[in-house]
Write an enzyme that holds these catalytic residues in place. Structure first.
Site, PDB file in Angstrom:
ATOM      1  N   GLY A  32     128.729 118.689 -36.111  1.00  0.00           N
ATOM      2  CA  GLY A  32     127.513 119.320 -35.627  1.00  0.00           C
ATOM      3  C   GLY A  32     126.403 118.324 -35.377  1.00  0.00           C
ATOM      4  O   GLY A  32     125.500 118.560 -34.577  1.00  0.00           O
ATOM      5  N   PHE A  33     126.458 117.175 -36.067  1.00  0.00           N
ATOM      6  CA  PHE A  33     125.436 116.146 -35.898  1.00  0.00           C
ATOM      7  C   PHE A  33     125.624 115.362 -34.612  1.00  0.00           C
ATOM      8  O   PHE A  33     124.739 114.637 -34.183  1.00  0.00           O
ATOM      9  CB  PHE A  33     125.493 115.165 -37.076  1.00  0.00           C
ATOM     10  CG  PHE A  33     126.855 114.555 -37.260  1.00  0.00           C
ATOM     11  CD1 PHE A  33     127.258 113.466 -36.512  1.00  0.00           C
ATOM     12  CD2 PHE A  33     127.740 115.088 -38.175  1.00  0.00           C
ATOM     13  CE1 PHE A  33     128.510 112.911 -36.679  1.00  0.00           C
ATOM     14  CE2 PHE A  33     128.998 114.534 -38.352  1.00  0.00           C
ATOM     15  CZ  PHE A  33     129.389 113.445 -37.599  1.00  0.00           C
ATOM     16  N   GLY A  34     126.801 115.469 -33.983  1.00  0.00           N
ATOM     17  CA  GLY A  34     127.093 114.697 -32.791  1.00  0.00           C
ATOM     18  C   GLY A  34     128.347 113.878 -32.977  1.00  0.00           C
ATOM     19  O   GLY A  34     129.276 114.290 -33.680  1.00  0.00           O
ATOM     20  N   GLN A  35     128.365 112.709 -32.339  1.00  0.00           N
ATOM     21  CA  GLN A  35     129.505 111.813 -32.454  1.00  0.00           C
ATOM     22  C   GLN A  35     129.042 110.471 -33.014  1.00  0.00           C
ATOM     23  O   GLN A  35     127.934 110.023 -32.740  1.00  0.00           O
ATOM     24  CB  GLN A  35     130.182 111.587 -31.092  1.00  0.00           C
ATOM     25  CG  GLN A  35     130.861 112.815 -30.520  1.00  0.00           C
ATOM     26  CD  GLN A  35     129.899 113.741 -29.803  1.00  0.00           C
ATOM     27  OE1 GLN A  35     128.944 113.277 -29.177  1.00  0.00           O
ATOM     28  NE2 GLN A  35     130.133 115.035 -29.897  1.00  0.00           N
ATOM     29  N   ASP A 143     120.184 117.675 -47.210  1.00  0.00           N
ATOM     30  CA  ASP A 143     121.566 117.830 -46.736  1.00  0.00           C
ATOM     31  C   ASP A 143     122.482 116.865 -47.486  1.00  0.00           C
ATOM     32  O   ASP A 143     123.356 116.242 -46.902  1.00  0.00           O
ATOM     33  CB  ASP A 143     121.646 117.573 -45.229  1.00  0.00           C
ATOM     34  CG  ASP A 143     122.942 118.123 -44.620  1.00  0.00           C
ATOM     35  OD1 ASP A 143     123.591 118.973 -45.259  1.00  0.00           O
ATOM     36  OD2 ASP A 143     123.307 117.690 -43.515  1.00  0.00           O
TER      37      ASP A 143
END
EC number: 2.7.11.1
Length: 832
Positions: A32-35, A143
């Protein structure tokens, strides 16, 4: 190139990169944070990581969020916080230090970790979070989870992913994105789920830290069996927490302390949770972590006084941000305090058993700098430098305490630099404070070489099971160090039964395929010693499962010999060959049958092993089972398709021959029931009855006679079963054969009867059984009677027996009168 101050790329001290500065883009993670990509900087010649936005087109809002995350990470420079270098323009991404080991989440799922490493990870995570909460205002991570705790090449913690991080009290629940929520929800405190408008505080991270502790201790994911996010949320709000199974049967005592701390940290009421930061003692939570991980013999004194060890050394810790120069001073502190001045106390945490007190290692006084003192004030950074390697280490004096008691007899080491465990490439881009330095010492002509001293330290640490010490002193170049015995450190750890040390060596990429002077690999030794944990670790790596030692045994041979079902299954799953043979031509199936390991035989049969595969001298697995008398295996093998119970070895023996020779009555009976031929002959024309009679196994001989074995069958030398039993003096067998009407007049080699053979060998009781008027004075082809042979062999009791039964004395007998033995005396008396 630097961004302009008035543009959206204004990054203060951070750098702006172009995509052309990187090469070798390799995707290493996504979510979800990206790659996340692993890239190599063209000019810096080192590997970096770029975290790119999940969107193909990045708008101004997303760009600003990325900049904010970069600034927060830049602001939070600390040894346990992931270093950030800047922003990549296109593709838009955050440029950070590359962590070779990856995330804690990945590591926990890969293999069992040494307990000392687990404790160190918990400790370093706590210290990193303490640093964030000590900022003004406190920086909340929001988180914290294993996926956001990265590990460098030496397994030190780097907290990352500050995308949700906020300053204390400035964020609300609705800021939480649903992206990646499934991986995060188990780490959210109940108040965040329950109260939508709640202002966050530090207790949010404390709850997440508790779940991290649970995951590290159990190496599992919380609520892994629950697939519905809403169900997890309901459970958390209702007070349910991850279950607490026994963490480990042989877990260290520190686990109990950490479990109690963990339970305090995940309390439903945030007000009763401890905190990371605080006054005087650096916060209640840090104090609790240290108390759990420091030696259990220590105790906390009153607030502000510090932690008292048994040696009366008092450690005081102060807030790391007591002055604005604390980060710099910490780096300077590490440079001023070499690693060699960090010593182990007598009560270091032992993962196997509590160590015995050694008063000579823990002095009553502590020397530091030039002034001796009892009470020393240590900053948090100084304390961490003492604890980060072994977690359970304490502060001792410098030179005079530089060796453990087991090493105190060694001369001091010669000159030479020891690396801190960080390679030259890694050290160039490591975060400040992450390097531990050591200094050269003046050489001495009487000193041992540096390699010899280091080797002895490593050996002592492994043999004693001191994993924390091993974690501190093991250097990358020493992992595959060859010892004087030709073994590696991994061999030594397995042989000493130090599973925790073996885990650490393997984590540091010890070569599992090295062999010692006997040709044994660590896998051979682990399977032979039934160290299942190490076997699993070794098989998880690229290892030669079919490697052979000097006897040509594979690891599967050892597992078969020991009846180790678990190791056998693991080896077979890794495609271990079932047809490899040792120097005697034995496969693992042969070995299992020889040692009576029925469970292994069944496993191998289910794998389709060919039971007709011949070993040395054409021995089958059935031959070995019959020879050793393993009845269940004989039954099992004899009923396999294509197996012949009359299969013969190179010398012509069948399984029935072998069972009869060893007197395995029940095995012989089951073989006969399965239609084994009782009259089959070997190359020497021996039947099973010959073998049973020669070895005196009367019950087996009776079984064979009742099942049709020929009484008068002769071997290639002309012996009957009665001849063999009489020659070897087996009275019970002779009686059996006589009762079964065996021919007592049958002639064998040299035209001798059974009586001749018994008399020649002095078996008086057998002579008593065989003597009769028909045979007592019979001559062999040399003209000798039984009396002649007994006298010739000087068997007085046999001579007396024959004379008592009326044996005739003739000229041949009289020639023995000139002797001086009992037989000659008897003959002279009888003649008179």
């Amino acid at each position: 190139m630097e961004g302009d101050g008035g543009t959206p790329w204004a990054l203060a001290l951070l750098r702006t990169f172009d995509a052309g500065e990187f090469t070798g883009w390799e995707k290493v993670g996504s979510g979800g944070f990206g790659q996340v990509y692993k890239v190599r900087h063209v000019h810096w010649k080192t590997w970096l990581a770029i975290k790119c936005s999940p969107s193909l087109h990045v708008d101004d809002r997303e760009r600003m969020e990325l900049l904010e995350e970069a600034k927060k990470m830049e602001m939070a420079k600390f040894r346990y916080i992931l270093p950030v270098y800047g922003i990549c323009r296109e593709p838009v991404g955050l440029v950070m230090e590359y962590m070779e080991t990856g995330s804690l989440e990945k590591l926990l799922a890969s293999e069992p970790l040494p307990w000392d490493l687990r404790f160190r990870i918990i400790h370093e995570t706590a210290v990193g979070m303490n640093f964030l909460h000590c900022m003004a205002p406190p920086l909340l991570h929001l988180d914290l989870k294993p996926a956001n705790i990265l590990l460098d090449a030496h397994y030190h913690v780097k907290i990352s992913d500050f995308g949700l991080a906020k300053c204390n009290g400035l964020s609300h629940s609705h800021d939480l994105s649903m992206d990646g929520l499934f991986g995060t929800i188990a780490y959210l405190p109940p108040e965040r789920i329950r109260e939508k408008s709640r202002l966050f505080d530090t207790k949010h991270d404390v709850y997440s830290f508790a779940i991290v502790i649970w995951g590290v201790l159990t190496q599992k994911k919380p609520f892994a069996d629950e697939k519905n996010i809403l169900h997890i949320m309901v459970k958390v709000v209702k007070g349910h927490r991850p279950e607490l199974p026994p963490v480990c049967r042989a877990r260290p005592r520190a686990c109990s302390h950490l479990i109690r701390l963990m339970q305090r940290c995940w309390q439903g009421d945030p007000r009763v949770r401890p905190t990371f930061q605080g006054n005087g003692l650096n916060g209640e939570l840090i104090r609790q972590v240290l108390a759990a991980l420091l030696p259990v013999t220590g105790r906390w004194r009153s607030p502000g006084e510090g932690f008292r060890l048994e040696s009366e050394v008092i450690i005081r810790v102060t807030c790391p941000l007591s002055s604005p120069q604390e980060i710099t001073s910490e780096t300077e502190d590490l440079c001023e305090k070499p690693d060699d001045e960090v010593k182990e106390t007598a009560h270091d945490l032992d993962v196997k058993s509590p160590p015995e007190p050694r008063s000579e290692v823990v002095p009553a006084r502590l020397k530091r700098a030039s002034a001796p003192t009892f009470d020393n004030d240590y900053s948090l950074s100084e304390l961490l430098s003492q604890l980060d390697s072994g977690v359970s280490q304490a502060v001792e004096g410098p030179e005079e305490l530089s060796r453990s008691s087991s090493e105190s007899k060694l001369p001091s080491s010669g000159s030479g630099k020891r690396l801190s465990g960080v390679s030259s490439v890694d050290s160039a881009f490591s975060s400040r404070g992450s390097l531990s330095l050591s200094f050269e010492r003046e050489p001495s002509t009487s000193d041992l070489g540096t390699t010899d001293v280091q080797k002895k330290k490593l050996v002592d640490a492994i043999v004693s099971g001191d994993t924390s010490k091993l974690m501190k002193i093991l250097q990358p170049q020493d992992v595959d160090l060859a010892l004087d015995s030709g073994a590696s450190l991994l061999h030594l750890a397995v042989e000493a039964g130090q599973e925790e040390c073996a885990k650490w060596l393997l984590l540091n990429n010890a070569n599992p395929n090295l062999s010692n002077r006997r040709g044994s690999t660590p896998l051979h030794m682990a399977v032979e010693r039934r160290v299942r944990g190490v076997v699993e670790l070794l098989l998880a790596r690229k290892i030669s499962v079919n490697a052979k030692d000097e006897d040509q045994w594979t690891a599967l041979h050892f597992a078969a010999q020991n009846g180790d079902e678990s190791s056998t299954r693991l080896l077979l799953e890794k495609n271990a060959s079932v047809n490899e043979v040792d120097f005697e031509g034995r496969t693992p199936m042969h070995v299992a049958c020889q040692h009576g390991q029925e469970n292994i035989v069944r496993i191998l049969l289910r794998r389709g092993v060919d039971v007709s595969l011949q070993g040395k001298d054409a021995w089958l697995p059935l031959h070995y089972a019959a020879w050793q008398g393993h009845l269940p295996i004989v039954k099992l093998l004899a009923k396999q398709p294509g197996v012949s119970v009359n299969a013969q070895t190179l010398d012509g023996r069948t399984p029935l021959h072998l069972a009869a020779q060893r007197g395995h009555y029940r095995v012989a009976r089951i073989l006969i029931d399965l239609c084994s031929d009782v009259n089959v002959c070997s190359l020497l024309a021996q039947t099973p009855l010959h073998v049973a009679a020669e070895t005196g196994h009367t019950s087996t001989a009776r079984l064979l006679l009742h099942r049709g074995a020929g009484k008068e069958a002769m071997t290639s030398d002309g012996y009957t079963a009665l001849h063999l039993a009489a020659r070897n003096g087996h009275l019970a067998t002779v009686k059996l054969l006589v009762e079964e009407k065996a021919d007592v007049l049958a002639r064998g080699p040299l035209n001798q009867t059974a009586l001749h053979l018994a008399a020649a060998h002095g078996h008086s009781e057998v002579v008593e059984e065989l003597v009769s008027a028909d045979v007592i004075d019979l001559f062999d082809e040399q003209g000798l009677s039984a009396l002649h042979l007994a006298a010739q062999g000087r068997h007085a009791q046999t001579v007396e027996t024959l004379l008592r039964h009326g044996a005739h004395i003739n000229l041949q007998s009289l020639k023995f009168q000139g002797g001086h033995g009992p037989a000659a005396t008897l003959l002279r008396r009888s003649k008179t």
